[in-house]
Design a protein around this motif. Structure first.
Motif, PDB file in Angstrom:
ATOM      1  N   LEU A  40     -54.182  31.451  24.220  1.00  0.00           N
ATOM      2  CA  LEU A  40     -55.415  31.334  24.998  1.00  0.00           C
ATOM      3  C   LEU A  40     -56.033  29.948  24.885  1.00  0.00           C
ATOM      4  CD1 LEU A  40     -56.988  34.767  24.001  1.00  0.00           C
ATOM      5  CD2 LEU A  40     -55.718  34.212  26.093  1.00  0.00           C
ATOM      6  N   THR A  41     -56.097  29.415  23.674  1.00  0.00           N
ATOM      7  CA  THR A  41     -56.669  28.081  23.464  1.00  0.00           C
ATOM      8  C   THR A  41     -55.876  27.355  22.391  1.00  0.00           C
ATOM      9  OG1 THR A  41     -58.223  28.797  21.754  1.00  0.00           O
ATOM     10  CG2 THR A  41     -59.018  28.866  24.031  1.00  0.00           C
ATOM     11  N   GLY A  42     -55.962  26.050  22.388  1.00  0.00           N
ATOM     12  CA  GLY A  42     -55.362  25.246  21.341  1.00  0.00           C
ATOM     13  C   GLY A  42     -54.025  24.621  21.670  1.00  0.00           C
ATOM     14  N   ARG A  43     -53.546  24.810  22.893  1.00  0.00           N
ATOM     15  CA  ARG A  43     -52.240  24.250  23.258  1.00  0.00           C
ATOM     16  C   ARG A  43     -52.171  22.741  23.002  1.00  0.00           C
ATOM     17  NH1 ARG A  43     -48.518  26.741  25.902  1.00  0.00           N
ATOM     18  NH2 ARG A  43     -49.981  28.223  26.779  1.00  0.00           N
ATOM     19  N   ASP A  44     -53.260  22.042  23.288  1.00  0.00           N
ATOM     20  CA  ASP A  44     -53.276  20.585  23.103  1.00  0.00           C
ATOM     21  C   ASP A  44     -53.247  20.179  21.630  1.00  0.00           C
ATOM     22  OD1 ASP A  44     -53.384  20.345  25.843  1.00  0.00           O
ATOM     23  OD2 ASP A  44     -55.535  19.914  25.914  1.00  0.00           O
ATOM     24  N   ALA A  45     -53.598  21.107  20.730  1.00  0.00           N
ATOM     25  CA  ALA A  45     -53.633  20.793  19.302  1.00  0.00           C
ATOM     26  C   ALA A  45     -52.327  21.148  18.598  1.00  0.00           C
ATOM     27  CB  ALA A  45     -54.796  21.525  18.637  1.00  0.00           C
ATOM     28  N   LEU A  46     -51.368  21.742  19.312  1.00  0.00           N
ATOM     29  CA  LEU A  46     -50.115  22.144  18.668  1.00  0.00           C
ATOM     30  C   LEU A  46     -49.269  20.937  18.285  1.00  0.00           C
ATOM     31  CD1 LEU A  46     -48.817  25.195  20.751  1.00  0.00           C
ATOM     32  CD2 LEU A  46     -49.654  25.192  18.398  1.00  0.00           C
ATOM     33  N   ALA A  47     -48.783  20.969  17.060  1.00  0.00           N
ATOM     34  CA  ALA A  47     -47.815  19.982  16.585  1.00  0.00           C
ATOM     35  C   ALA A  47     -46.538  20.741  16.260  1.00  0.00           C
ATOM     36  CB  ALA A  47     -48.351  19.272  15.343  1.00  0.00           C
ATOM     37  N   SER A  48     -45.400  20.092  16.421  1.00  0.00           N
ATOM     38  CA  SER A  48     -44.109  20.746  16.251  1.00  0.00           C
ATOM     39  C   SER A  48     -43.315  20.101  15.125  1.00  0.00           C
ATOM     40  CB  SER A  48     -43.323  20.636  17.566  1.00  0.00           C
ATOM     41  OG  SER A  48     -42.035  21.174  17.434  1.00  0.00           O
ATOM     42  N   TYR A  49     -42.574  20.945  14.405  1.00  0.00           N
ATOM     43  CA  TYR A  49     -41.711  20.465  13.327  1.00  0.00           C
ATOM     44  C   TYR A  49     -40.398  21.230  13.382  1.00  0.00           C
ATOM     45  CZ  TYR A  49     -39.938  19.748   8.568  1.00  0.00           C
ATOM     46  OH  TYR A  49     -39.156  19.448   7.492  1.00  0.00           O
ATOM     47  N   ARG A  50     -39.298  20.521  13.310  1.00  0.00           N
ATOM     48  CA  ARG A  50     -37.967  21.133  13.267  1.00  0.00           C
ATOM     49  C   ARG A  50     -37.209  20.571  12.072  1.00  0.00           C
ATOM     50  NH1 ARG A  50     -36.243  23.347  18.522  1.00  0.00           N
ATOM     51  NH2 ARG A  50     -37.901  22.937  20.029  1.00  0.00           N
ATOM     52  N   PHE A  51     -36.374  21.406  11.462  1.00  0.00           N
ATOM     53  CA  PHE A  51     -35.545  20.946  10.350  1.00  0.00           C
ATOM     54  C   PHE A  51     -34.243  21.720  10.382  1.00  0.00           C
ATOM     55  CE2 PHE A  51     -37.805  24.560   8.739  1.00  0.00           C
ATOM     56  CZ  PHE A  51     -36.935  25.199   7.887  1.00  0.00           C
ATOM     57  N   GLY A  52     -33.338  21.400   9.494  1.00  0.00           N
ATOM     58  CA  GLY A  52     -32.053  22.114   9.417  1.00  0.00           C
ATOM     59  C   GLY A  52     -31.310  22.040  10.739  1.00  0.00           C
ATOM     60  N   THR A  53     -31.041  23.193  11.321  1.00  0.00           N
ATOM     61  CA  THR A  53     -30.297  23.250  12.590  1.00  0.00           C
ATOM     62  C   THR A  53     -31.143  22.784  13.767  1.00  0.00           C
ATOM     63  OG1 THR A  53     -30.951  25.517  13.123  1.00  0.00           O
ATOM     64  CG2 THR A  53     -28.961  25.226  11.759  1.00  0.00           C
ATOM     65  N   GLY A  54     -32.455  22.740  13.612  1.00  0.00           N
ATOM     66  CA  GLY A  54     -33.352  22.350  14.703  1.00  0.00           C
ATOM     67  C   GLY A  54     -33.589  23.465  15.704  1.00  0.00           C
ATOM     68  N   SER A  55     -33.035  24.642  15.449  1.00  0.00           N
ATOM     69  CA  SER A  55     -33.169  25.761  16.387  1.00  0.00           C
ATOM     70  C   SER A  55     -34.571  26.348  16.407  1.00  0.00           C
ATOM     71  CB  SER A  55     -32.180  26.873  16.037  1.00  0.00           C
ATOM     72  OG  SER A  55     -30.862  26.399  16.113  1.00  0.00           O
ATOM     73  N   ALA A  56     -35.195  26.430  15.260  1.00  0.00           N
ATOM     74  CA  ALA A  56     -36.557  26.964  15.188  1.00  0.00           C
ATOM     75  C   ALA A  56     -37.547  25.851  15.487  1.00  0.00           C
ATOM     76  CB  ALA A  56     -36.827  27.542  13.809  1.00  0.00           C
ATOM     77  N   GLU A  57     -38.605  26.208  16.214  1.00  0.00           N
ATOM     78  CA  GLU A  57     -39.676  25.244  16.455  1.00  0.00           C
ATOM     79  C   GLU A  57     -40.922  25.739  15.732  1.00  0.00           C
ATOM     80  OE1 GLU A  57     -41.915  22.683  19.916  1.00  0.00           O
ATOM     81  OE2 GLU A  57     -40.905  24.536  20.501  1.00  0.00           O
ATOM     82  N   HIS A  58     -41.233  25.089  14.638  1.00  0.00           N
ATOM     83  CA  HIS A  58     -42.393  25.445  13.827  1.00  0.00           C
ATOM     84  C   HIS A  58     -43.608  24.755  14.433  1.00  0.00           C
ATOM     85  CE1 HIS A  58     -39.979  27.308  10.645  1.00  0.00           C
ATOM     86  NE2 HIS A  58     -39.067  26.461  11.087  1.00  0.00           N
TER      87      HIS A  58
END
Length: 116
Positions: A40-58
């Motif tokens: 609903l809100t906060g899309r602009d505040a999302l930061a992304s982190y990937r590690f290992g295989t890079g398949s998951a988007e934290h």
């Protein structure tokens, strides 16, 4: 960060992962299909982190650092929502997930889902 997620009937199945990230942050995984989740809100505040295989988007809030949901590699068609970030507590049925040995734990999880 505000979202809505349709929870399955109680008790809600949750995974308690012992990997380094989940155990240190207290993330309790409730798997919610993409179609049952809306940010609903906060899309602009999302930061992304990937590690290992890079398949998951934290995904983290870049303002406060909380990880309330993310895209897990174990369920590519669903979000993993942190039960600890829900406004209202839900009755949980918690299953241990050995994320330190991810491939074995995922194979076991797939076997349980196939078996019913």
């Amino acid at each position: 960060m505000r979202f809505t997620a349709r929870m399955p009937d109680a008790p809600v199945h949750a995974l308690d992962c012992n990997c380094s990230i989940c155990s240190m942050t207290g993330f309790l995984h409730v798997i919610v299909p993409h179609s049952e989740f809306e940010l609903l809100t906060g899309r602009d505040a999302l930061a992304s982190y990937r590690f290992g295989t890079g398949s998951a988007e934290h995904l983290f809030c870049s303002n406060c650092g909380v990880k309330s949901f993310y895209q897990p590699r174990s369920h590519p068609d669903a979000w993993s929502v942190n039960a600890n970030c829900l406004d209202e507590a839900v009755e949980l049925e918690i299953e241990q997930f050995n994320g330190r040995h991810w491939e074995n734990a995922k194979a076991r999880l797939d076997g349980e889902q196939a078996g019913g």
